[in-house]
Design a protein around this motif. Structure first.
Motif, mmCIF file in Angstrom:
data_model
loop_
_atom_site.group_PDB
_atom_site.id
_atom_site.type_symbol
_atom_site.label_atom_id
_atom_site.label_comp_id
_atom_site.label_asym_id
_atom_site.label_seq_id
_atom_site.Cartn_x
_atom_site.Cartn_y
_atom_site.Cartn_z
ATOM 1 N N PRO A 193 0.811 -1.226 0.000
ATOM 2 C CA PRO A 193 0.000 0.000 0.000
ATOM 3 C C PRO A 193 0.841 1.273 0.000
ATOM 4 C CG PRO A 193 0.049 -0.956 2.190
ATOM 5 C CD PRO A 193 0.784 -1.919 1.301
ATOM 6 N N VAL A 194 2.168 1.151 0.206
ATOM 7 C CA VAL A 194 3.014 2.342 0.307
ATOM 8 C C VAL A 194 4.080 2.403 -0.780
ATOM 9 C CG1 VAL A 194 2.642 2.584 2.786
ATOM 10 C CG2 VAL A 194 4.544 1.181 1.970
ATOM 11 N N SER A 195 4.340 1.290 -1.461
ATOM 12 C CA SER A 195 5.378 1.277 -2.501
ATOM 13 C C SER A 195 4.829 0.667 -3.775
ATOM 14 C CB SER A 195 6.600 0.488 -2.032
ATOM 15 O OG SER A 195 7.539 0.340 -3.075
ATOM 16 N N GLN A 196 5.034 1.369 -4.877
ATOM 17 C CA GLN A 196 4.553 0.866 -6.168
ATOM 18 C C GLN A 196 5.410 -0.265 -6.689
ATOM 19 O OE1 GLN A 196 5.187 4.686 -8.087
ATOM 20 N NE2 GLN A 196 6.775 3.770 -9.404
ATOM 21 N N ASN A 197 6.567 -0.504 -6.086
ATOM 22 C CA ASN A 197 7.509 -1.496 -6.592
ATOM 23 C C ASN A 197 7.483 -2.819 -5.851
ATOM 24 O OD1 ASN A 197 9.335 1.406 -6.785
ATOM 25 N ND2 ASN A 197 8.939 0.245 -8.652
ATOM 26 N N VAL A 198 6.768 -2.907 -4.723
ATOM 27 C CA VAL A 198 6.793 -4.119 -3.895
ATOM 28 C C VAL A 198 5.508 -4.915 -4.106
ATOM 29 C CG1 VAL A 198 6.918 -5.033 -1.551
ATOM 30 C CG2 VAL A 198 8.281 -3.041 -2.190
ATOM 31 N N ILE A 199 5.654 -6.171 -4.503
ATOM 32 C CA ILE A 199 4.506 -7.076 -4.635
ATOM 33 C C ILE A 199 4.822 -8.373 -3.901
ATOM 34 C CG2 ILE A 199 3.701 -6.095 -6.805
ATOM 35 C CD1 ILE A 199 5.066 -8.337 -8.301
ATOM 36 N N LEU A 200 3.755 -9.046 -3.474
ATOM 37 C CA LEU A 200 3.873 -10.250 -2.657
ATOM 38 C C LEU A 200 3.091 -11.368 -3.322
ATOM 39 C CD1 LEU A 200 5.286 -10.580 0.152
ATOM 40 C CD2 LEU A 200 3.026 -10.386 1.187
ATOM 41 N N SER A 201 3.624 -12.592 -3.270
ATOM 42 C CA SER A 201 2.923 -13.732 -3.875
ATOM 43 C C SER A 201 2.972 -14.921 -2.921
ATOM 44 C CB SER A 201 3.567 -14.120 -5.213
ATOM 45 O OG SER A 201 4.891 -14.620 -5.019
ATOM 46 N N GLY A 202 1.919 -15.726 -2.958
ATOM 47 C CA GLY A 202 1.857 -16.943 -2.157
ATOM 48 C C GLY A 202 1.441 -18.109 -3.020
ATOM 49 N N GLY A 203 2.139 -19.247 -2.904
ATOM 50 C CA GLY A 203 1.852 -20.383 -3.765
ATOM 51 C C GLY A 203 1.474 -21.631 -3.009
ATOM 52 N N TYR A 204 1.038 -22.615 -3.769
ATOM 53 C CA TYR A 204 0.718 -23.908 -3.178
ATOM 54 C C TYR A 204 1.981 -24.696 -2.826
ATOM 55 C CZ TYR A 204 -4.313 -23.638 -3.924
ATOM 56 O OH TYR A 204 -5.636 -23.299 -3.849
#
Length: 522
Positions: free
Chosen positions: A174-185
């Motif tokens: 919500p504060v950085s346009q460059n940070v994304i998070l992913s979760g997998g099986y």
């Protein structure tokens, strides 16, 4: 003349449940309205701007609802296969969604026009989110990749393939346009900085990851998978802060509420748990009619929507009490003089209600003990207010009038009285009084037991004897358990820590028990 003292049934009233501010707050959502969709509810997302429309992704379409009317206002059906993960941009003007063909589509919410088409995934895309600047999109696919797209050029800027199984959970900072998070099986949670070409942080959730959310600060993220919800500190290298294990089936979805101060988790166990972010304690639970696949909540907490596995969406709406709506108008319309008159009349009516004497109390006043007992043995009384019946029995015992009230009764009354004792003698509130009543009943009819042999009344007495033996057995078991617990407590209190341990820590026998709670802080 001495004032007559009425029987007091309040002493047998159940202890009132203490309602916390959170319980009161969330119970105002009321009873949900149910709407049927055409398939399992994949995802629910609320527009961040008023009137807080919400998008429901199910089957091959995304439907946008008005939270007040609970009706569909927009219907986006430009999907050839199943649609997934429809989510709004922070201005509420655009919506992005994936599908089973691996395509990512961008729509204008007001016109439903198809604006952008992102192609590159080789498997179904289950989640899509806008970045905080609103100029990029992150997509998560069953092809085990995470892609980062530029809306203006319709081009993919980055592709991350660190996962070894389906990627069906994700979120953007919500504060950085460059940070994304992913979760997998594959049980992994990966964090990416789009300015770099590789994963910058990875943690193991321990179960296939179903949902991810960032706290508003952007430094802490929360994951759901299996029966647990884990809290991680991204700024401390992914250190796990807490593990919440309040569900007994898979947790499928997470959402933040109350400006990020509350966390909501939905599960296949049909419950929505509300947690206090500060303490990680459950402050409220909302029950559902079926397993929950997705949930969403409006920015002002006025609307909660849960998506169920059977294709139903449950819309909880915080409605203002009509009396609360009218109260300001009433107060303005009344002059101060008339307002005082109304208040005085209300006080007089309240005093009259308190002075009203129940029918059985009037009969007690006349020493008509049999009629008084008859009045509280009516089905309408013993069914709704058994405490009134027990209170009168207790008063008759105190007056030594229960013998007279029970004497010379017909079989129907005796059966009803014995049934009442049998049904309620196990209630700890009534047990002492009903044991005394059973003794009085046996004293009155001990000479007539031979007459009851083979009759319905005789069978009722036999059931009462069986019930009393069962209660006696339960009391013995409880006493045994109490004795064992006391021995454990004494043994724990008598155990001292080794001298080599830190002497500055005061030993507390309950410390071991505290460490075994379902919430573990690391």
């Amino acid at each position: 003349m001495a004032q007559f003292k009425k029987t007091d049934a309040k002493i047998y009233s159940k202890t009132a449940t203490i309602q916390s501010p959170d319980t009161i707050y969330w119970k105002k959502l009321g009873v949900p309205s149910l709407v049927k969709e055409f398939g399992a509810i994949d995802y629910i997302d609320f527009s961040p701007v008023e009137p807080y429309l919400f998008a429901v992704t199910a089957s091959v379409r995304v439907q946008i609802y008005n939270p007040v009317t609970k009706l569909v206002v927009k219907n986006i059906t430009k999907f050839q296969e199943g649609a997934h993960g429809g989510s709004f941009r922070k201005d509420g003007n655009l919506l992005v969604a994936g599908d089973d063909l691996g395509k990512v589509r961008l729509f204008d919410v007001s016109t439903k026009m198809f604006l952008r088409f992102f192609e590159g995934h080789k498997g179904p895309v289950h989640r899509t989110f806008f970045t905080s600047d609103g100029l990029h999109v992150a997509s998560y696919s069953d092809d085990r990749t995470v892609r980062y797209w530029d809306i203006a050029t319709e081009q993919g800027l980055s592709t991350y393939a660190e996962h070894s199984d389906y990627v069906r959970a994700g979120c953007t900072s919500p504060v950085s346009q460059n940070v994304i998070l992913s979760g997998g099986y594959d049980r992994k949670i990966n964090m990416y900085d789009t300015r770099m070409k590789e994963c910058v942080l990875s943690v193991d959730h321990g179960h296939p990851v179903e949902s991810l959310v960032f706290l508003p600060s952007g430094g802490i993220f929360i994951s759901a998978g299996g029966t647990s919800v884990n809290v991680y500190d991204a700024l401390a290298g992914g250190r796990k802060l807490a593990q919440l294990s309040q569900h007994h089936k898979t947790v499928t979805c997470l959402q933040l509420a109350n400006d990020g101060k509350r966390l909501l988790s939905g599960s296949l166990d049909r419950h929505v748990k509300v947690y206090d972010i500060a303490t990680y304690q459950v402050v409220h639970t909302i029950d559902s009619s079926n397993a929950i696949l997705s949930l969403g909540i409006s920015k002002n907490d006025d609307t909660l929507v849960t998506g169920l596995v059977d294709g139903l969406i449950a819309i909880y709406r915080r409605e203002l009490d009509p009396r609360e709506k009218d109260e300001p108008q009433k107060s303005r319309s009344r002059s101060s003089r008339y307002h005082q008159i109304y208040e005085a009349a209300d006080e007089q009516l309240e005093e009259f209600r308190h002075e009203r004497i129940e029918g059985h109390d009037r009969m007690l006043r006349q020493y008509e003990y049999s009629k008084a007992l008859n009045s509280v043995m009516l089905p309408s009384v013993i069914g709704k207010w058994p405490e009134k019946t027990v209170a009168l029995i207790k008063e008759l015992i105190r007056r030594k009038g229960l013998h007279r009230a029970l004497a010379d009764r017909n079989q129907d009354f005796l059966m009803k009285f014995i049934l009442f004792i049998t049904r309620h003698i196990g209630d700890h509130r009534f047990t002492p009084t009903l044991i005394d009543a059973a003794n009085v009943l046996l004293d009155v009819y001990e000479d007539k037991f031979n007459e009851f042999n083979g009759t319905i009344v005789g069978k009722s007495f036999a059931k009462l004897a069986t019930k009393l033996k069962e209660e006696e057995r339960l009391v013995e078991e409880f006493l045994n358990v109490q004795g064992m617990l006391e021995m454990i407590s004494v043994a724990a209190d008598s155990t001292e820590p080794d001298a080599s341990d830190d002497a500055s820590i005061a030993y507390d026998a309950s410390l071991k028990a505290k460490n075994q709670t379902v919430i573990s802080i690391e």
